[in-house]
Design an enzyme around this catalytic site. Structure first.
Site, PDB file in Angstrom:
ATOM      1  N   LYS A 289       0.857  -1.178   0.000  1.00 25.78           N
ATOM      2  CA  LYS A 289       0.000   0.000   0.000  1.00 25.78           C
ATOM      3  C   LYS A 289       0.902   1.240   0.000  1.00 25.78           C
ATOM      4  CE  LYS A 289      -4.211   1.304   2.509  1.00 25.78           C
ATOM      5  NZ  LYS A 289      -5.010   0.977   3.712  1.00 25.78           N
ATOM      6  N   GLU A 375     -19.739  -6.295  10.189  1.00 21.21           N
ATOM      7  CA  GLU A 375     -20.668  -5.526  11.014  1.00 21.21           C
ATOM      8  C   GLU A 375     -21.768  -6.395  11.614  1.00 21.21           C
ATOM      9  OE1 GLU A 375     -18.797  -2.846   7.998  1.00 21.21           O
ATOM     10  OE2 GLU A 375     -19.881  -4.751   7.876  1.00 21.21           O
ATOM     11  N   ARG A 403     -26.057  -2.938   6.962  1.00 17.76           N
ATOM     12  CA  ARG A 403     -25.639  -4.325   6.884  1.00 17.76           C
ATOM     13  C   ARG A 403     -25.940  -5.085   8.168  1.00 17.76           C
ATOM     14  NH1 ARG A 403     -19.940  -4.513   3.672  1.00 17.76           N
ATOM     15  NH2 ARG A 403     -21.061  -6.051   2.473  1.00 17.76           N
TER      16      ARG A 403
END
Length: 655
Positions: A289, A375, A403
């Site tokens: 990254k 979640e 969600r």
């Protein structure tokens, strides 16, 4: 002319040699750093997928082959390759979206930008291709390793793996910190040998031979079956020692890798092998990254996952925040609360820093739980923690509450669990667009029995209402707040017996014209509206419920003493706070007209918070003009007439 300027569609990559591909990768990184530094956006993730994205577009044929990005913030290189170089308008109103968007290009497919869903898309698209006789078309899903912490991804893998002849290539972009130890002399030697083995293992002849051997041994009695099991176990053990296959091979899916994601030739070789294999394949790619940008690599927090406007040379922000953020206020307060209460446990889904839990994690590391992009699991786990005698605080973005709705309803609320849910970035969030606006939360909350919902208007109320929330032990509590800077403190004139605060009383007289119910961060706007109305001779009362659920009784009483109620919220109007107050008024026999002012039920395009609010009519001028017309009886809903006046008639437009 640079090489990048010659790339207008994926097929333009085909004529480049490997030296030119390296040059193009360098140009793309320079372009991204220079442009994203001016607009802000997801810089680190895109710097890490340059070679990988180029490889996918070189080996596969978009849009005939479907390329899906999970979560979509790593699609900037894809945008460049598909001819979108106007990054000067990135994430700005009317400009380039920060995520894939079908309206921009036929090469964009999935816009939702919520993690862990790409493999379900891949399953559906590939199944459709097979059923419609287009099984020669590939589906490629580029999914970050973090997204594989979401259970939905594994539900999809389970189905994809069960169908051996679908053309699905799952590219796992692994940019975790484990990348560093895999670099070095021994790792390079192993990687080279592994690539040769992968090339051999994906040959059709190899699979055909292995299938024939398996059938022959299994059909040759007990001795043959024992030999098959022994050979299979030995083969699997050697593979797992060499390059752990994990659940993929256990599910029957071919696994290739790990591959150096910044070695263009190696990436393309692996993708080519995956393409030639006859069934679903996992290609495991290791990337960095922030690759090629020292400030990003030096950022220990998240390697410039998302940045504002920065100096491209140093990576330093060009504009320092002039005020505190809602998130930082919450972060300080929850850490202070945890200092005094050992039962407080915080839960987050791969968002520890963005939701403000850094301070608490430093002070109480054993009481901050990061469950990954899960979640649903977080919410039900919180119910279990509450049953165990703790008070969990689940911290997520408001858009991701969608969600976990079922778990909040059936696992938390049904069981009257003392769980506090913190919804960061509620309402209109701005540049991230339709999938990230946290605008559905208050409407969803209306149908959950027993829930308590707080919407603080400023930092003082956030601290206050958070402490009130964690004091409730027999029901779920929700505290929601906006993205960005928290405004100045707004001091109330009076607090009523049930906690409702009166922010303003403008004008005199027994008969009051307008009651404005200000929800959360809308208080400054509502006070502006009140001032404009009062300047036209309208008497106005502005109140902040503080807790919008359950609806405070004093709101109903005040509604009865005003000619019209205007509820202003930054959630959807349909089923929102205003709608709930109107129902409670009718149940109490109060027939005062009520106008719900909020967001329309539509997906709102990206732009700044102010631009989006103005676009949908949530401006002081618009609300004041509409309310004045309602008071005068020229716009529905009509305000109750003054004593001696007749109710306006004939004012409703005929459809």
């Amino acid at each position: 002319m640079s090489l990048l300027q010659t790339i207008n569609e994926p097929r333009d990559l085909q004529g480049l040699n490997m030296v030119e591909m390296h040059q193009l990768a360098d140009e793309i990184r320079t372009f991204l750093i220079d442009n994203v530094a001016r607009t802000g956006g997801h810089l680190g993730p895109n710097l890490g997928v340059v070679e990988l994205t180029l490889g996918i577009h070189r080996i596969f044929e978009s849009p005939r082959d479907s390329i899906i990005f999970d979560t979509g913030h790593q699609s900037y290189v894809h945008k460049l390759v598909t001819g979108r170089r106007d990054f000067a308008t990135l994430r700005q109103q009317g400009g380039l979206s920060g995520y894939p968007e079908r309206a921009e290009s036929v090469h964009d497919i999935v816009e939702s930008s919520h993690a862990s869903s790409s493999l379900s898309w891949a399953d559906g698209i590939s199944r459709a291709r097979k059923l419609t006789g287009e099984s020669d078309r590939y589906v490629v899903a580029l999914v970050g390793d973090g997204a594989l912490t979401g259970g939905m991804a594994w539900e999809a893998v389970n189905n994809i793996a069960a169908d051996k002849d679908r053309r699905v290539v799952i590219v796992v972009n692994d940019n975790g910190r484990s990348y560093a130890p895999t670099i070095g002399g021994l790792a390079d030697q192993l990687a080279g040998l592994r690539r040769q083995l992968d090339k051999f293992r994906t040959l059709p002849a190899y699979e055909h031979t292995m299938d024939k051997l398996k059938v022959r041994l299994k059909d040759s009695g007990a001795v043959g079956q024992f030999a098959y099991k022994s050979l299979h176990a030995t083969k699997k053990g050697v593979k797992d020692w060499w390059a752990p296959q994990g659940l993929f091979e256990d599910l029957g899916m071919k696994y290739l890798g790990p591959i150096d994601g910044h070695n263009q030739a190696a990436v393309e070789e692996a993708l080519q092998q995956a393409k030639h294999f006859s069934g679903p394949v996992i290609v495991h790619v290791l990337t960095e990254k922030g690759r090629g940008y020292a400030p990003a690599r030096a950022d220990e927090a998240d390697q410039f996952h998302a940045v504002g406007v920065i100096d491209p040379e140093t990576g330093e922000p060009l504009k320092k925040a002039s005020a505190r953020s809602w998130t930082s206020v919450f972060g300080e307060e929850i850490a202070d609360i945890a200092d005094g209460r050992e039962d407080i446990v915080a839960i987050t889904g791969a968002m520890l820093q963005p939701v403000g839990l850094k301070a608490m994690s430093e002070r109480h590391p054993d009481r901050v739980l990061d469950v990954g992009i899960a979640e649903q699991h977080a919410m039900t786990s919180a119910a279990g923690l509450a049953f165990g005698g703790l008070h969990p605080v689940v911290c997520i973005y408001a858009t991701f509450l969608n969600r976990a709705f079922d778990q909040l309803l059936m696992d938390v609320a049904l069981h009257k669990a003392g769980v506090t849910v913190i919804l960061d970035r509620a309402g209109v969030t701005g540049p991230d667009g339709p999938s990230h606006h946290g605008m559905w939360d208050m409407a969803l909350m209306q149908i959950i029995p027993g829930v308590h919902l707080a919407a603080p208007r400023d930092a003082v109320r956030l601290r206050e209402e958070l402490r009130e929330a964690v004091a409730i032990k027999d029901a779920p509590t929700v505290v929601r707040f906006s993205k960005g800077e928290v405004g100045p403190e707004i001091v109330a004139l009076e607090r009523l017996h049930d906690g409702v605060e009166v922010l303003a009383r403008l004008g005199s007289g027994e008969e009051r014209d307008v009651l404005i119910v200000s929800v959360g961060a809308m208080s400054e706007l509502c006070l502006d509206v009140a001032g404009r109305l009062n300047a036209q001779g309208v008497t106005v009362t502005v109140v902040d419920p503080r807790w919008v659920l359950p609806v405070p009784r004093s709101i109903i009483g005040l509604a009865a003493r005003h000619r019209i109620v205007v509820c202003v919220e930054d959630g959807v109007r349909a089923g929102g706070v205003g709608s709930r107050i109107r129902q409670e008024m009718r149940a109490a026999g109060v027939d005062t007209a009520l106008n719900e002012v909020g967001l329309p039920t539509e997906f709102l395009a990206h732009g700044t918070r102010g631009e989006v609010m103005d676009r949908v009519g949530l401006s002081a001028a618009q609300i004041a003009n509409d309310t004045l017309a309602q008071v005068l009886g020229t716009k529905v809903p009509f305000a109750r007439p003054l004593p001696g006046q007749d109710m306006p008639t004939g004012q409703i437009p005929q459809v």
